[in-house]
Write a protein that holds these residues in place. Structure first.
Motif, PDB file in Angstrom:
ATOM      1  N   TRP A 198     112.604  40.442  25.544  1.00 16.65           N
ATOM      2  CA  TRP A 198     112.239  41.652  26.279  1.00 16.65           C
ATOM      3  C   TRP A 198     111.283  41.294  27.410  1.00 16.65           C
ATOM      4  N   VAL A 199     111.435  41.936  28.563  1.00 19.74           N
ATOM      5  CA  VAL A 199     110.432  41.864  29.625  1.00 19.74           C
ATOM      6  C   VAL A 199     110.239  43.278  30.149  1.00 19.74           C
ATOM      7  N   TRP A 200     109.075  43.512  30.744  1.00 19.46           N
ATOM      8  CA  TRP A 200     108.820  44.848  31.288  1.00 19.46           C
ATOM      9  C   TRP A 200     109.223  44.880  32.761  1.00 19.46           C
TER      10      TRP A 200
ATOM     11  N   THR B 180     112.579  48.657  31.526  1.00 18.34           N
ATOM     12  CA  THR B 180     111.625  49.731  31.267  1.00 18.34           C
ATOM     13  C   THR B 180     112.253  51.093  31.511  1.00 18.34           C
ATOM     14  N   SER B 181     113.039  51.224  32.583  1.00 18.08           N
ATOM     15  CA  SER B 181     113.627  52.540  32.866  1.00 18.08           C
ATOM     16  C   SER B 181     114.669  52.916  31.812  1.00 18.08           C
ATOM     17  N   VAL B 182     115.352  51.931  31.228  1.00 19.00           N
ATOM     18  CA  VAL B 182     116.301  52.258  30.152  1.00 19.00           C
ATOM     19  C   VAL B 182     115.546  52.682  28.893  1.00 19.00           C
ATOM     20  N   LEU B 183     114.406  52.030  28.630  1.00 16.78           N
ATOM     21  CA  LEU B 183     113.593  52.460  27.483  1.00 16.78           C
ATOM     22  C   LEU B 183     113.121  53.906  27.696  1.00 16.78           C
ATOM     23  N   ILE B 184     112.751  54.237  28.942  1.00 15.21           N
ATOM     24  CA  ILE B 184     112.341  55.616  29.246  1.00 15.21           C
ATOM     25  C   ILE B 184     113.503  56.570  28.986  1.00 15.21           C
ATOM     26  N   LEU B 185     114.720  56.149  29.337  1.00 16.17           N
ATOM     27  CA  LEU B 185     115.902  56.983  29.078  1.00 16.17           C
ATOM     28  C   LEU B 185     116.022  57.289  27.586  1.00 16.17           C
ATOM     29  N   PHE B 186     115.779  56.264  26.762  1.00 16.23           N
ATOM     30  CA  PHE B 186     115.857  56.463  25.308  1.00 16.23           C
ATOM     31  C   PHE B 186     114.844  57.521  24.858  1.00 16.23           C
TER      32      PHE B 186
ATOM     33  N   PRO C  41     119.337  57.665  38.652  1.00 18.77           N
ATOM     34  CA  PRO C  41     119.498  56.781  39.818  1.00 18.77           C
ATOM     35  C   PRO C  41     118.496  55.632  39.831  1.00 18.77           C
ATOM     36  N   ILE C  42     117.324  55.846  39.237  1.00 17.53           N
ATOM     37  CA  ILE C  42     116.348  54.747  39.194  1.00 17.53           C
ATOM     38  C   ILE C  42     116.901  53.586  38.367  1.00 17.53           C
ATOM     39  N   ILE C  43     117.510  53.931  37.206  1.00 18.34           N
ATOM     40  CA  ILE C  43     118.101  52.867  36.380  1.00 18.34           C
ATOM     41  C   ILE C  43     119.194  52.152  37.156  1.00 18.34           C
ATOM     42  N   LYS C  44     120.076  52.953  37.758  1.00 16.21           N
ATOM     43  CA  LYS C  44     121.238  52.375  38.436  1.00 16.21           C
ATOM     44  C   LYS C  44     120.811  51.407  39.535  1.00 16.21           C
TER      45      LYS C  44
ATOM     46  N   GLU D  91     118.418  46.649  42.482  1.00 19.21           N
ATOM     47  CA  GLU D  91     118.532  46.346  43.907  1.00 19.21           C
ATOM     48  C   GLU D  91     117.245  46.663  44.638  1.00 19.21           C
ATOM     49  N   TRP D  92     116.509  47.678  44.161  1.00 19.02           N
ATOM     50  CA  TRP D  92     115.292  48.090  44.866  1.00 19.02           C
ATOM     51  C   TRP D  92     114.138  47.133  44.643  1.00 19.02           C
ATOM     52  N   TRP D  93     114.044  46.610  43.428  1.00 16.39           N
ATOM     53  CA  TRP D  93     112.906  45.755  43.091  1.00 16.39           C
ATOM     54  C   TRP D  93     113.406  44.424  42.573  1.00 16.39           C
ATOM     55  N   HIS D  94     112.561  43.405  42.671  1.00 17.30           N
ATOM     56  CA  HIS D  94     112.884  42.143  42.008  1.00 17.30           C
ATOM     57  C   HIS D  94     112.797  42.399  40.511  1.00 17.30           C
ATOM     58  N   THR D  95     113.902  42.235  39.817  1.00 18.60           N
ATOM     59  CA  THR D  95     113.887  42.395  38.364  1.00 18.60           C
ATOM     60  C   THR D  95     114.433  41.123  37.744  1.00 18.60           C
ATOM     61  N   LEU D  96     114.192  40.956  36.457  1.00 16.42           N
ATOM     62  CA  LEU D  96     114.806  39.825  35.767  1.00 16.42           C
ATOM     63  C   LEU D  96     116.292  40.118  35.560  1.00 16.42           C
ATOM     64  N   HIS D  97     116.608  41.394  35.361  1.00 15.50           N
ATOM     65  CA  HIS D  97     117.996  41.780  35.132  1.00 15.50           C
ATOM     66  C   HIS D  97     118.811  41.595  36.408  1.00 15.50           C
ATOM     67  N   GLN D  98     120.026  41.096  36.263  1.00 17.53           N
ATOM     68  CA  GLN D  98     120.873  40.844  37.431  1.00 17.53           C
ATOM     69  C   GLN D  98     121.461  42.144  37.981  1.00 17.53           C
ATOM     70  N   PRO D  99     121.864  42.158  39.261  1.00 14.58           N
ATOM     71  CA  PRO D  99     122.487  43.361  39.838  1.00 14.58           C
ATOM     72  C   PRO D  99     123.868  43.637  39.244  1.00 14.58           C
ATOM     73  N   ALA D 100     124.462  44.752  39.658  1.00 12.11           N
ATOM     74  CA  ALA D 100     125.743  45.190  39.107  1.00 12.11           C
ATOM     75  C   ALA D 100     126.852  44.184  39.402  1.00 12.11           C
ATOM     76  N   SER D 101     127.763  44.034  38.421  1.00  9.86           N
ATOM     77  CA  SER D 101     128.872  43.100  38.595  1.00  9.86           C
ATOM     78  C   SER D 101     130.191  43.816  38.827  1.00  9.86           C
ATOM     79  N   VAL D 102     130.349  45.001  38.246  1.00 10.59           N
ATOM     80  CA  VAL D 102     131.651  45.670  38.286  1.00 10.59           C
ATOM     81  C   VAL D 102     131.706  46.687  39.412  1.00 10.59           C
ATOM     82  N   ILE D 103     130.713  47.606  39.423  1.00 14.47           N
ATOM     83  CA  ILE D 103     130.723  48.662  40.428  1.00 14.47           C
ATOM     84  C   ILE D 103     129.899  48.189  41.615  1.00 14.47           C
ATOM     85  N   ARG D 104     130.541  47.587  42.587  1.00 13.92           N
ATOM     86  CA  ARG D 104     129.846  47.136  43.779  1.00 13.92           C
ATOM     87  C   ARG D 104     130.805  47.181  44.954  1.00 13.92           C
TER      88      ARG D 104
END
Lengths: 57, 246, 153
Positions: free
Chosen positions: B119-121, B126-132, B167-170, B174-187
């Motif tokens: 896990w990283v913040w 973090t935004s997906v955890l907020i969704l939960f 939209p923040i999750i989506k 792209e908006w911020w440097h994240t550890l998670h990679q950008p979208a692979s399918v919908i682009r």
């Protein structure tokens, strides 16, 4: 190593792949069973209240 | 829309759609599992742990899609007062919470071998955890009031407010440097996933969507029955001289 | 009808206001929402001597050296414009290699070397079987994705 063991080991990532699939089907299964049980119990209650109702089981 | 808002018409349609949705869910999930576990290659970087994607990504899409549906239904309920919209949103919420939990757990199981951490913040996680938590808050608020109508209304307002998170999750990746990679399918320039991996992914996604549809129909039916039972009990109580006399 | 319309206007304007508020808050929080800085970011930013930060970028080709005991690694992280020397002692993720995107947490020393206490691999959004990757490299069609750092700015 046999072919099945090889498959289960997932090249060393088995400890991550299998729990992921296990948890996925646990969550989907719990949601399914819970929703079905709720429906059954409501159908039974309705049957008790009004046996002729078409929605009652 | 208003035609569907009639519970009886909805029930009739739902009875016809349910077997198809259930059948499609079973078929797609089986085919997706077969392709994903047996007939698709490992990734050139992630190796075999790429297979976690086949449950993680569909679950994440559903987590976002179900929330969008709830927000939409909540808007319909607040503006046009369709009771069915509230029932649909209420029936969808636990399913969405389940998909979100699944996204978090499978993502963690993928992150450990790939990134080197459970896990990283970062902004995406973090935004997906907020969704939960939004899902949990929505469900809690629905049931927090003795007056069902007030609970429904405040929960619908929360669902709409929480929609900013979608939209923040989506676009977080792209908006911020994240550890998670950008979208692979919908682009815009097409998927960056090889077709041998895209096929099981899309099959599983279709399976998840059909599974959700079937369960939603079951749960809405169940909620409509519960409403009928409550109404019948009220009528009986009013007619019962013992109860009326008290 | 008019009451419905009033409620619709109310809900829509509420959502618009909320969206704007969220946008403002997010842009104000920009600094904190960034999970890591690129080496170029560090040139324009002043960072306290002991401040813990994360940096991210690609492990520069041919910059990786290991100490004789194999536990300490030295490499340079680049965003293809500037690069930064990193020193790290500890376990590396499997994906760690030259050319790979990584995120390292630690602090910038006075000598300009980033002393990392944790190194994570950053995965890109490309998924393909190894044979395909090999074939692409062989035929010269391999495209190194430009690092996100340059896109994001």
């Amino acid at each position: 190593m046999s072919e099945i063991e090889n498959f289960l080991a997932m090249d060393g990532h088995g400890a991550f792949v299998w729990p992921a699939y296990g948890f996925a089907f646990l969550v989907l299964g719990v949601l399914l069973l819970w929703s079905l049980r709720e429906l059954r119990s409501h159908e039974r209650s309705l049957h008790k209240l009004r046996p002729q109702d078409p929605d009652a089981a | 829309m208003s035609r569907l808002a009639n519970p009886n018409r909805f029930q009739k349609l739902s009875r016809r759609v349910l077997p198809w949705a259930a059948g499609l869910a079973g078929l797609c999930l089986l085919a997706g599992l077969g392709l994903g576990l047996f007939f698709s290659p490992g990734d050139y970087q992630q190796g075999e742990s790429v297979r976690i994607m086949y449950v993680h990504v569909p679950a994440a899409w559903m987590a976002l899609g179900v929330y969008t549906l709830i927000a939409l239904a909540s808007g319909l309920f607040l503006v046009w007062k369709y009771p069915l919209a509230d029932i649909v949103a209420r029936a969808a919420a636990p399913l969405g919470a389940g998909f979100t939990l699944l996204t978090l757990v499978t993502g963690s199981l993928w992150g450990k071998p790939t990134w080197g951490t459970w896990w990283v913040w970062d902004a995406r996680l973090t935004s997906v955890l907020i969704l939960f938590f939004l899902y949990l808050g929505y469900i809690a608020l629905q049931n927090a009031f003795d007056d069902g109508a007030r609970g429904a209304k405040s929960a619908a307002v929360l669902a709409l407010i929480g929609f900013v998170n979608v939209p923040i999750i989506k676009w977080s990746v792209e908006w911020w440097h994240t550890l998670h990679q950008p979208a692979s399918v919908i682009r815009l320039d097409g998927p960056s996933i090889h077709v041998s991996m895209l096929a099981p992914l899309l099959l599983m996604a279709a399976g998840f969507a059909a599974f959700f549809t079937a369960l939603l129909l079951i749960r809405v039916r169940s909620a409509l029955l519960a409403r009928k039972i409550r109404a019948l009990r009220l009528v009986q109580a009013a007619a019962d001289p013992h109860i009326r006399g008290r | 009808m008019t009451r419905k319309r009033r409620r619709l206007v109310f809900v829509l304007s509420g959502l618009t206001a909320l969206g704007l508020a969220a946008l403002l808050i997010l842009s104000a929080l920009e600094e904190n929402l960034v999970f890591f800085y690129s080496p170029s970011d560090l040139q324009t930013k002043t960072i306290g001597a002991e401040e813990r930060i994360r940096i991210g970028g690609l492990v520069e080709e041919e910059s990786l050296t290991r100490s004789s005991d194999g536990l300490e690694v030295n490499f340079r992280v680049t965003d293809l414009r500037t690069s930064l020397a990193v020193r790290y002692r500890g376990l590396l993720p499997d994906l760690f290699r030259e050319g790979q995107g990584i995120v390292a947490e630690g602090h910038l020393q006075a000598d300009g070397v980033f002393l990392a206490s944790e190194v994570l691999a950053k995965h890109d959004e490309t998924y393909m079987p190894p044979e395909v990757a090999r074939a692409l490299k062989k035929s010269g069609h391999w495209q190194e994705d430009p690092p996100e750092e340059s896109e994001a700015e």
